[in-house]
Scaffold this motif. Sequence first.
Motif, PDB file in Angstrom:
ATOM      1  N   ILE A 118      16.833  24.190 -23.704  1.00 26.28           N
ATOM      2  CA  ILE A 118      17.381  23.647 -22.458  1.00 26.28           C
ATOM      3  C   ILE A 118      18.865  23.333 -22.619  1.00 26.28           C
ATOM      4  CG2 ILE A 118      17.238  21.772 -20.761  1.00 26.28           C
ATOM      5  CD1 ILE A 118      14.306  21.751 -21.081  1.00 26.28           C
ATOM      6  N   GLY A 119      19.691  24.071 -21.904  1.00 27.32           N
ATOM      7  CA  GLY A 119      21.106  23.727 -21.769  1.00 27.32           C
ATOM      8  C   GLY A 119      21.215  22.879 -20.517  1.00 27.32           C
ATOM      9  N   ARG A 120      22.162  21.953 -20.479  1.00 24.69           N
ATOM     10  CA  ARG A 120      22.212  21.096 -19.280  1.00 24.69           C
ATOM     11  C   ARG A 120      23.582  20.483 -19.092  1.00 24.69           C
ATOM     12  NH1 ARG A 120      22.936  19.260 -24.164  1.00 24.69           N
ATOM     13  NH2 ARG A 120      22.529  17.079 -24.481  1.00 24.69           N
ATOM     14  N   GLU A 121      23.948  20.317 -17.826  1.00 28.83           N
ATOM     15  CA  GLU A 121      25.157  19.579 -17.497  1.00 28.83           C
ATOM     16  C   GLU A 121      24.865  18.094 -17.683  1.00 28.83           C
ATOM     17  OE1 GLU A 121      27.245  22.465 -14.131  1.00 28.83           O
ATOM     18  OE2 GLU A 121      26.212  20.652 -13.506  1.00 28.83           O
ATOM     19  N   PHE A 122      25.875  17.354 -18.095  1.00 31.39           N
ATOM     20  CA  PHE A 122      25.716  15.916 -18.288  1.00 31.39           C
ATOM     21  C   PHE A 122      25.391  15.244 -16.946  1.00 31.39           C
ATOM     22  CE2 PHE A 122      27.431  11.556 -18.879  1.00 31.39           C
ATOM     23  CZ  PHE A 122      26.689  11.199 -19.988  1.00 31.39           C
ATOM     24  N   GLY A 123      24.280  14.505 -16.917  1.00 30.59           N
ATOM     25  CA  GLY A 123      23.893  13.805 -15.687  1.00 30.59           C
ATOM     26  C   GLY A 123      22.976  14.601 -14.779  1.00 30.59           C
ATOM     27  N   SER A 124      22.611  15.834 -15.211  1.00 31.89           N
ATOM     28  CA  SER A 124      21.764  16.664 -14.341  1.00 31.89           C
ATOM     29  C   SER A 124      20.285  16.328 -14.496  1.00 31.89           C
ATOM     30  CB  SER A 124      21.967  18.142 -14.684  1.00 31.89           C
ATOM     31  OG  SER A 124      21.471  18.406 -15.996  1.00 31.89           O
ATOM     32  N   GLY A 125      19.954  15.503 -15.492  1.00 29.51           N
ATOM     33  CA  GLY A 125      18.533  15.171 -15.721  1.00 29.51           C
ATOM     34  C   GLY A 125      17.858  16.183 -16.629  1.00 29.51           C
ATOM     35  N   GLY A 126      18.623  17.042 -17.261  1.00 26.20           N
ATOM     36  CA  GLY A 126      18.058  18.096 -18.109  1.00 26.20           C
ATOM     37  C   GLY A 126      17.271  17.556 -19.292  1.00 26.20           C
ATOM     38  N   ARG A 127      17.761  16.468 -19.857  1.00 23.81           N
ATOM     39  CA  ARG A 127      17.073  15.873 -21.005  1.00 23.81           C
ATOM     40  C   ARG A 127      15.707  15.319 -20.587  1.00 23.81           C
ATOM     41  NH1 ARG A 127      20.359  11.624 -24.527  1.00 23.81           N
ATOM     42  NH2 ARG A 127      21.309  13.557 -25.224  1.00 23.81           N
TER      43      ARG A 127
ATOM     44  N   HIS B 153      22.017  24.943 -37.557  1.00 21.81           N
ATOM     45  CA  HIS B 153      21.488  26.294 -37.450  1.00 21.81           C
ATOM     46  C   HIS B 153      20.178  26.415 -38.270  1.00 21.81           C
ATOM     47  CE1 HIS B 153      22.583  30.643 -36.735  1.00 21.81           C
ATOM     48  NE2 HIS B 153      21.562  30.736 -37.542  1.00 21.81           N
ATOM     49  N   LYS B 154      20.263  25.981 -39.520  1.00 22.84           N
ATOM     50  CA  LYS B 154      19.087  26.062 -40.417  1.00 22.84           C
ATOM     51  C   LYS B 154      17.942  25.222 -39.869  1.00 22.84           C
ATOM     52  CE  LYS B 154      21.369  25.502 -44.444  1.00 22.84           C
ATOM     53  NZ  LYS B 154      21.501  24.878 -45.760  1.00 22.84           N
ATOM     54  N   LEU B 155      18.290  23.984 -39.471  1.00 25.52           N
ATOM     55  CA  LEU B 155      17.277  23.035 -39.000  1.00 25.52           C
ATOM     56  C   LEU B 155      16.573  23.559 -37.750  1.00 25.52           C
ATOM     57  CD1 LEU B 155      15.928  20.270 -39.155  1.00 25.52           C
ATOM     58  CD2 LEU B 155      17.893  19.298 -37.949  1.00 25.52           C
ATOM     59  N   ILE B 156      17.346  24.091 -36.805  1.00 24.89           N
ATOM     60  CA  ILE B 156      16.747  24.593 -35.556  1.00 24.89           C
ATOM     61  C   ILE B 156      15.811  25.769 -35.846  1.00 24.89           C
ATOM     62  CG2 ILE B 156      17.357  25.872 -33.439  1.00 24.89           C
ATOM     63  CD1 ILE B 156      19.575  23.792 -32.998  1.00 24.89           C
ATOM     64  N   ARG B 157      16.170  26.599 -36.772  1.00 26.65           N
ATOM     65  CA  ARG B 157      15.283  27.705 -37.154  1.00 26.65           C
ATOM     66  C   ARG B 157      13.993  27.159 -37.796  1.00 26.65           C
ATOM     67  NH1 ARG B 157      17.565  32.548 -36.341  1.00 26.65           N
ATOM     68  NH2 ARG B 157      15.783  33.508 -37.334  1.00 26.65           N
ATOM     69  N   GLU B 158      14.152  26.172 -38.635  1.00 25.00           N
ATOM     70  CA  GLU B 158      12.968  25.561 -39.276  1.00 25.00           C
ATOM     71  C   GLU B 158      12.024  24.962 -38.230  1.00 25.00           C
ATOM     72  OE1 GLU B 158      15.512  23.936 -43.066  1.00 25.00           O
ATOM     73  OE2 GLU B 158      14.001  22.567 -42.242  1.00 25.00           O
ATOM     74  N   LEU B 159      12.617  24.224 -37.291  1.00 26.22           N
ATOM     75  CA  LEU B 159      11.802  23.568 -36.257  1.00 26.22           C
ATOM     76  C   LEU B 159      11.060  24.590 -35.411  1.00 26.22           C
ATOM     77  CD1 LEU B 159      14.371  20.841 -35.058  1.00 26.22           C
ATOM     78  CD2 LEU B 159      12.376  20.491 -36.541  1.00 26.22           C
ATOM     79  N   SER B 160      11.747  25.687 -35.082  1.00 26.01           N
ATOM     80  CA  SER B 160      11.122  26.709 -34.231  1.00 26.01           C
ATOM     81  C   SER B 160      10.000  27.432 -34.968  1.00 26.01           C
ATOM     82  CB  SER B 160      12.171  27.708 -33.749  1.00 26.01           C
ATOM     83  OG  SER B 160      12.523  28.585 -34.808  1.00 26.01           O
ATOM     84  N   GLU B 161      10.074  27.414 -36.300  1.00 23.77           N
ATOM     85  CA  GLU B 161       9.016  28.067 -37.091  1.00 23.77           C
ATOM     86  C   GLU B 161       7.821  27.137 -37.322  1.00 23.77           C
ATOM     87  OE1 GLU B 161      11.193  29.408 -40.505  1.00 23.77           O
ATOM     88  OE2 GLU B 161      12.277  30.887 -39.291  1.00 23.77           O
ATOM     89  N   LYS B 162       8.078  25.843 -37.139  1.00 22.19           N
ATOM     90  CA  LYS B 162       7.055  24.827 -37.427  1.00 22.19           C
ATOM     91  C   LYS B 162       5.978  24.763 -36.350  1.00 22.19           C
ATOM     92  CE  LYS B 162       7.669  20.106 -38.433  1.00 22.19           C
ATOM     93  NZ  LYS B 162       8.627  19.028 -38.722  1.00 22.19           N
ATOM     94  N   SER B 163       6.394  24.756 -35.077  1.00 25.65           N
ATOM     95  CA  SER B 163       5.411  24.638 -33.986  1.00 25.65           C
ATOM     96  C   SER B 163       6.056  25.015 -32.652  1.00 25.65           C
ATOM     97  CB  SER B 163       4.900  23.196 -33.883  1.00 25.65           C
ATOM     98  OG  SER B 163       5.946  22.358 -33.409  1.00 25.65           O
ATOM     99  N   ASP B 164       5.234  25.117 -31.602  1.00 26.44           N
ATOM    100  CA  ASP B 164       5.774  25.276 -30.250  1.00 26.44           C
ATOM    101  C   ASP B 164       6.688  24.090 -29.980  1.00 26.44           C
ATOM    102  OD1 ASP B 164       4.116  27.466 -29.962  1.00 26.44           O
ATOM    103  OD2 ASP B 164       2.567  26.378 -28.851  1.00 26.44           O
ATOM    104  N   CYS B 165       7.827  24.317 -29.349  1.00 26.66           N
ATOM    105  CA  CYS B 165       8.729  23.183 -29.118  1.00 26.66           C
ATOM    106  C   CYS B 165       9.707  23.391 -27.965  1.00 26.66           C
ATOM    107  CB  CYS B 165       9.508  22.866 -30.390  1.00 26.66           C
ATOM    108  SG  CYS B 165      10.551  24.204 -30.983  1.00 26.66           S
ATOM    109  N   VAL B 166      10.258  22.265 -27.524  1.00 26.74           N
ATOM    110  CA  VAL B 166      11.351  22.250 -26.547  1.00 26.74           C
ATOM    111  C   VAL B 166      12.572  21.696 -27.277  1.00 26.74           C
ATOM    112  CG1 VAL B 166      12.223  21.186 -24.414  1.00 26.74           C
ATOM    113  CG2 VAL B 166       9.813  21.888 -24.563  1.00 26.74           C
ATOM    114  N   ILE B 167      13.680  22.427 -27.244  1.00 24.16           N
ATOM    115  CA  ILE B 167      14.909  21.962 -27.899  1.00 24.16           C
ATOM    116  C   ILE B 167      16.014  21.813 -26.856  1.00 24.16           C
ATOM    117  CG2 ILE B 167      16.620  22.403 -29.721  1.00 24.16           C
ATOM    118  CD1 ILE B 167      14.601  24.234 -31.077  1.00 24.16           C
ATOM    119  N   VAL B 168      16.579  20.611 -26.794  1.00 27.65           N
ATOM    120  CA  VAL B 168      17.633  20.346 -25.807  1.00 27.65           C
ATOM    121  C   VAL B 168      19.012  20.520 -26.459  1.00 27.65           C
ATOM    122  CG1 VAL B 168      18.666  18.593 -24.309  1.00 27.65           C
ATOM    123  CG2 VAL B 168      16.178  18.796 -24.461  1.00 27.65           C
ATOM    124  N   GLY B 169      19.874  21.301 -25.819  1.00 25.54           N
ATOM    125  CA  GLY B 169      21.259  21.477 -26.273  1.00 25.54           C
ATOM    126  C   GLY B 169      21.404  22.170 -27.611  1.00 25.54           C
ATOM    127  N   ARG B 170      22.516  21.877 -28.303  1.00 25.91           N
ATOM    128  CA  ARG B 170      22.792  22.341 -29.674  1.00 25.91           C
ATOM    129  C   ARG B 170      22.878  23.846 -29.828  1.00 25.91           C
ATOM    130  NH1 ARG B 170      23.443  17.287 -29.977  1.00 25.91           N
ATOM    131  NH2 ARG B 170      21.651  16.074 -29.359  1.00 25.91           N
TER     132      ARG B 170
END
Lengths: 205, 205
Positions: free
Chosen positions: A7-16, A89-106
């Motif tokens: 999820i990419g989001r504008e600040f204040g859009s409620g994306g988080r 970069h490394k961490l996000i790849r690890e998390l995506s390999e660990k389980s189904d997930c939602v990642i905000v920003g980054r």
Amino acid sequence: MNKVITIGREFGSGGRELGRRLAEKLGFAYYDNEIITEIAKRTSLSEEYVRQVAEKRPVSPYPIHIATSFFHAPDPAFKQSLAVFSEQHKLIRELSEKSDCVIVGRCADYILRDENPFRIFVYADKESKLKRCMSRAGAENKLSEKEMKRKMAEIDRGRADYYAFFSDKKWGDRETYDLLINTSGKCIKQVADATYDYVKAVFAK
Amino acid sequence: MNKVITIGREFGSGGRELGRRLAEKLGFAYYDNEIITEIAKRTSLSEEYVRQVAEKRPVSPYPIHIATSFFHAPDPAFKQSLAVFSEQHKLIRELSEKSDCVIVGRCADYILRDENPFRIFVYADKESKLKRCMSRAGAENKLSEKEMKRKMAEIDRGRADYYAFFSDKKWGDRETYDLLINTSGKCIKQVADATYDYVKAVFAK
């Protein structure tokens, strides 16, 4: 392969909030500030510092592809920005390999581009975002509407610059996402319910 | 007030099919070519001519707001373009007052802006659109891939110019829509099912 929603989001859009609700309804892991905390641990930098670095483009006039080849002896701040990004970069790849997930920003949509995540961008008009930011800040808010507007613009500019620096894409450009959601004047809970229904149908194949 | 969904779409993105499927599932009226036929009847112009005029920006270097005040004696072709748009404007308002409906193209989102329609924009990457256009054209297709690409670009440029002429907005800009859907490499039936689920949840309030 795990199902990943970025999820990419504008600040204040409620994306988080949308991301958090979506993850809850789907039963997926949810990552946002957790990423900052973990990077801080791994790099021995303070969370506050990592947050600053991870929200702003490193001080270099060139995108990463050029900057890293041109500068043989970059300054320490620039090097630290790259170290944080590399850890992220490394961490996000690890998390995506660990389980189904939602990642905000980054930059997660870009980092995971080869894994085919479902990429959402959340945005809203200025009035809606200002209203949300002012009400979220609550009674302790020390910012006037004018100051809040400036802060909103600054944060989004930082996100856009950061995205442009580390990817070859433009932040918020429709080509970079699967679904763009306008939350102007809308209840985030209801938008999250609608997005959940959309995503369920897309993942049903 | 009736529920109205407007669909803007890039040529070859599958937006029309998505709109038709969505209308079928929702039990809403569906308007696309019907609008051209009706305008032709009302203006006594041929359908072919109306289609041409309704897809291209009138020959004027200024947007409508300026063009209509500047030119006291515009040329006949320009006048006819305005007549078609004016008829289209009236017709689209009539249709939206008649029943719940899905309207594809024709600046409907802008024409009905005060009625708060749910505004969708459908797009895809060049490869997906080319593939869809070539397979849709079938065995009788006389265009090479290069010619088809040129045709696709020309039609979308026409739509963007038309939209810019009659509205003060930019065609395909996320600010102008509630939901932007990327159909690249996706099955339109499945995207339509997902969109149906999304729209049902949004209309449920």
